[in-house]
Design a protein around this motif. Sequence first.
Motif, PDB file in Angstrom:
ATOM      1  N   MET A  27       0.828  -1.204   0.000  1.00  0.00           N
ATOM      2  CA  MET A  27       0.000   0.000   0.000  1.00  0.00           C
ATOM      3  C   MET A  27       0.868   1.261   0.000  1.00  0.00           C
ATOM      4  O   MET A  27       0.574   2.224  -0.706  1.00  0.00           O
ATOM      5  CB  MET A  27      -0.943  -0.002   1.206  1.00  0.00           C
ATOM      6  CG  MET A  27      -1.813   1.242   1.320  1.00  0.00           C
ATOM      7  SD  MET A  27      -2.829   1.574  -0.140  1.00  0.00           S
ATOM      8  CE  MET A  27      -4.008   0.223  -0.047  1.00  0.00           C
ATOM      9  N   VAL A  28       1.947   1.255   0.776  1.00  0.00           N
ATOM     10  CA  VAL A  28       2.836   2.422   0.788  1.00  0.00           C
ATOM     11  C   VAL A  28       3.399   2.671  -0.608  1.00  0.00           C
ATOM     12  O   VAL A  28       3.430   3.814  -1.090  1.00  0.00           O
ATOM     13  CB  VAL A  28       3.967   2.227   1.817  1.00  0.00           C
ATOM     14  CG1 VAL A  28       5.069   3.254   1.611  1.00  0.00           C
ATOM     15  CG2 VAL A  28       3.418   2.339   3.233  1.00  0.00           C
ATOM     16  N   ILE A  62       3.918  14.251   1.348  1.00  0.00           N
ATOM     17  CA  ILE A  62       3.165  13.611   2.419  1.00  0.00           C
ATOM     18  C   ILE A  62       3.839  12.281   2.732  1.00  0.00           C
ATOM     19  O   ILE A  62       4.121  11.496   1.816  1.00  0.00           O
ATOM     20  CB  ILE A  62       1.695  13.377   2.013  1.00  0.00           C
ATOM     21  CG1 ILE A  62       0.978  14.719   1.824  1.00  0.00           C
ATOM     22  CG2 ILE A  62       0.963  12.540   3.053  1.00  0.00           C
ATOM     23  CD1 ILE A  62      -0.440  14.587   1.303  1.00  0.00           C
ATOM     24  N   ASP A  63       4.099  12.036   3.987  1.00  0.00           N
ATOM     25  CA  ASP A  63       4.723  10.785   4.405  1.00  0.00           C
ATOM     26  C   ASP A  63       3.711   9.653   4.232  1.00  0.00           C
ATOM     27  O   ASP A  63       2.685   9.639   4.914  1.00  0.00           O
ATOM     28  CB  ASP A  63       5.156  10.902   5.864  1.00  0.00           C
ATOM     29  CG  ASP A  63       5.809   9.636   6.392  1.00  0.00           C
ATOM     30  OD1 ASP A  63       5.877   8.626   5.660  1.00  0.00           O
ATOM     31  OD2 ASP A  63       6.249   9.651   7.553  1.00  0.00           O
ATOM     32  N   PRO A  64       3.958   8.686   3.338  1.00  0.00           N
ATOM     33  CA  PRO A  64       2.971   7.622   3.121  1.00  0.00           C
ATOM     34  C   PRO A  64       2.734   6.765   4.357  1.00  0.00           C
ATOM     35  O   PRO A  64       1.650   6.184   4.507  1.00  0.00           O
ATOM     36  CB  PRO A  64       3.586   6.807   1.974  1.00  0.00           C
ATOM     37  CG  PRO A  64       5.050   7.091   2.031  1.00  0.00           C
ATOM     38  CD  PRO A  64       5.154   8.515   2.491  1.00  0.00           C
ATOM     39  N   GLN A  65       3.714   6.684   5.242  1.00  0.00           N
ATOM     40  CA  GLN A  65       3.501   5.921   6.474  1.00  0.00           C
ATOM     41  C   GLN A  65       2.457   6.595   7.359  1.00  0.00           C
ATOM     42  O   GLN A  65       1.678   5.913   8.030  1.00  0.00           O
ATOM     43  CB  GLN A  65       4.825   5.773   7.227  1.00  0.00           C
ATOM     44  CG  GLN A  65       5.873   4.932   6.516  1.00  0.00           C
ATOM     45  CD  GLN A  65       5.523   3.447   6.474  1.00  0.00           C
ATOM     46  OE1 GLN A  65       4.570   3.009   7.114  1.00  0.00           O
ATOM     47  NE2 GLN A  65       6.297   2.673   5.730  1.00  0.00           N
ATOM     48  N   ARG A  66       2.451   7.925   7.359  1.00  0.00           N
ATOM     49  CA  ARG A  66       1.425   8.641   8.117  1.00  0.00           C
ATOM     50  C   ARG A  66       0.049   8.420   7.490  1.00  0.00           C
ATOM     51  O   ARG A  66      -0.949   8.264   8.200  1.00  0.00           O
ATOM     52  CB  ARG A  66       1.750  10.126   8.191  1.00  0.00           C
ATOM     53  CG  ARG A  66       2.937  10.476   9.109  1.00  0.00           C
ATOM     54  CD  ARG A  66       3.222  11.973   9.035  1.00  0.00           C
ATOM     55  NE  ARG A  66       4.161  12.433  10.039  1.00  0.00           N
ATOM     56  CZ  ARG A  66       5.481  12.381   9.919  1.00  0.00           C
ATOM     57  NH1 ARG A  66       6.021  11.855   8.819  1.00  0.00           N
ATOM     58  NH2 ARG A  66       6.274  12.841  10.881  1.00  0.00           N
ATOM     59  N   LEU A  93      -9.603   3.789  -5.282  1.00  0.00           N
ATOM     60  CA  LEU A  93     -10.273   2.507  -5.105  1.00  0.00           C
ATOM     61  C   LEU A  93      -9.479   1.538  -4.230  1.00  0.00           C
ATOM     62  O   LEU A  93     -10.055   0.894  -3.334  1.00  0.00           O
ATOM     63  CB  LEU A  93     -10.579   1.890  -6.469  1.00  0.00           C
ATOM     64  CG  LEU A  93     -11.341   0.564  -6.462  1.00  0.00           C
ATOM     65  CD1 LEU A  93     -12.671   0.694  -5.722  1.00  0.00           C
ATOM     66  CD2 LEU A  93     -11.580   0.076  -7.894  1.00  0.00           C
ATOM     67  N   PRO A  94      -8.166   1.373  -4.423  1.00  0.00           N
ATOM     68  CA  PRO A  94      -7.423   0.471  -3.536  1.00  0.00           C
ATOM     69  C   PRO A  94      -7.460   0.918  -2.067  1.00  0.00           C
ATOM     70  O   PRO A  94      -7.429   0.071  -1.164  1.00  0.00           O
ATOM     71  CB  PRO A  94      -5.989   0.513  -4.096  1.00  0.00           C
ATOM     72  CG  PRO A  94      -6.178   0.836  -5.540  1.00  0.00           C
ATOM     73  CD  PRO A  94      -7.314   1.809  -5.566  1.00  0.00           C
ATOM     74  N   LEU A  95      -7.554   2.227  -1.809  1.00  0.00           N
ATOM     75  CA  LEU A  95      -7.673   2.706  -0.433  1.00  0.00           C
ATOM     76  C   LEU A  95      -9.013   2.271   0.150  1.00  0.00           C
ATOM     77  O   LEU A  95      -9.083   1.860   1.318  1.00  0.00           O
ATOM     78  CB  LEU A  95      -7.546   4.229  -0.373  1.00  0.00           C
ATOM     79  CG  LEU A  95      -6.141   4.827  -0.373  1.00  0.00           C
ATOM     80  CD1 LEU A  95      -5.457   4.613  -1.725  1.00  0.00           C
ATOM     81  CD2 LEU A  95      -6.182   6.310  -0.042  1.00  0.00           C
ATOM     82  N   THR A  96     -10.055   2.371  -0.668  1.00  0.00           N
ATOM     83  CA  THR A  96     -11.373   1.939  -0.215  1.00  0.00           C
ATOM     84  C   THR A  96     -11.348   0.467   0.165  1.00  0.00           C
ATOM     85  O   THR A  96     -11.836   0.076   1.233  1.00  0.00           O
ATOM     86  CB  THR A  96     -12.413   2.162  -1.330  1.00  0.00           C
ATOM     87  OG1 THR A  96     -12.356   3.514  -1.773  1.00  0.00           O
ATOM     88  CG2 THR A  96     -13.808   1.843  -0.842  1.00  0.00           C
ATOM     89  N   ARG A  97     -10.780  -0.348  -0.713  1.00  0.00           N
ATOM     90  CA  ARG A  97     -10.711  -1.787  -0.442  1.00  0.00           C
ATOM     91  C   ARG A  97      -9.908  -2.067   0.820  1.00  0.00           C
ATOM     92  O   ARG A  97     -10.286  -2.922   1.629  1.00  0.00           O
ATOM     93  CB  ARG A  97     -10.083  -2.502  -1.632  1.00  0.00           C
ATOM     94  CG  ARG A  97     -10.936  -2.474  -2.899  1.00  0.00           C
ATOM     95  CD  ARG A  97     -10.150  -3.013  -4.065  1.00  0.00           C
ATOM     96  NE  ARG A  97     -10.944  -3.048  -5.296  1.00  0.00           N
ATOM     97  CZ  ARG A  97     -10.404  -3.062  -6.509  1.00  0.00           C
ATOM     98  NH1 ARG A  97      -9.095  -3.041  -6.664  1.00  0.00           N
ATOM     99  NH2 ARG A  97     -11.194  -3.104  -7.575  1.00  0.00           N
TER     100      ARG A  97
END
Length: 265
Positions: A1-2, A73-77, A251-255
């Motif tokens: 995801m990151v 934007i820090d993707p981990q955050r 969409l992948p965030l929604t999933r």
Amino acid sequence: MVEYLVRVRIAGVVGTSREQSLRRYRGFAARDPRVLIGIDPERAWTQRDLIELMAARCGVSADPRCVSGQDVIDPQRTLAALDSCADRLAAVARRGAPVLLGTGHPYPLLGFYAALADALSAAGCAVLTPAQGRSVDITTRFGLRTYNLDYVLGVALVREPGAERTGCEPGAHTHSPLPVRTALAGAAEAGGVLPELVIGDHGWVCGAGQLGFETIGLADTDDPALFVGEAEGTVSLVVPLDDGVRSDYYLPLTRYVLKRACLSQ
């Protein structure tokens, strides 16, 4: 995801410029209502304070001498906030609590919120649609405009009167807190159910949070009001991300969120 967040620029180097973010920080420090978008800060926030806050919450540069280029934007955050968002949605679903979803950024984000609305409804939550069709007068850079409150797939937005539902743009872009205030007032006046959770962005989150509702919001690096609200306890949770990429990129965030919340269908 990151890796995905960075690849599609939802996080990492994003489309929002440092110049745009700094203009918004200056506006917030001056308490410009167009930037406060419904938040009434408890303390005075200087531009330097806001840079430090946004560095801590988003991962933007903390160097005030950085005045140009693209924000980061820090993707981990982002991922950690998505996890927290999923946990809160799961708790709401277990209670079958009523929810209100609304967006001032309908073109890119409507699909994200609509999927949450559908999943929460399937879990037994009432997805509220109060004050549908009511007029909302919003001051824009073009002057005072009248919009109508509408709902698409359970998600509130505003439209210009007579706007076609079938166009590419499903609703108007707005930062105003007036639509959520209108929706909540409509629910109260009708003696109906009020939401236990408001999900959205811009003024939907800030306006509801300032009124004491639990709120979850998505926000870009040029939306300091949500992060100030989170820091002061007015806003419950903010997910830092670029809120203006292609709609299908979310969409992948929604999933991911629905799977973690055990709300996948």
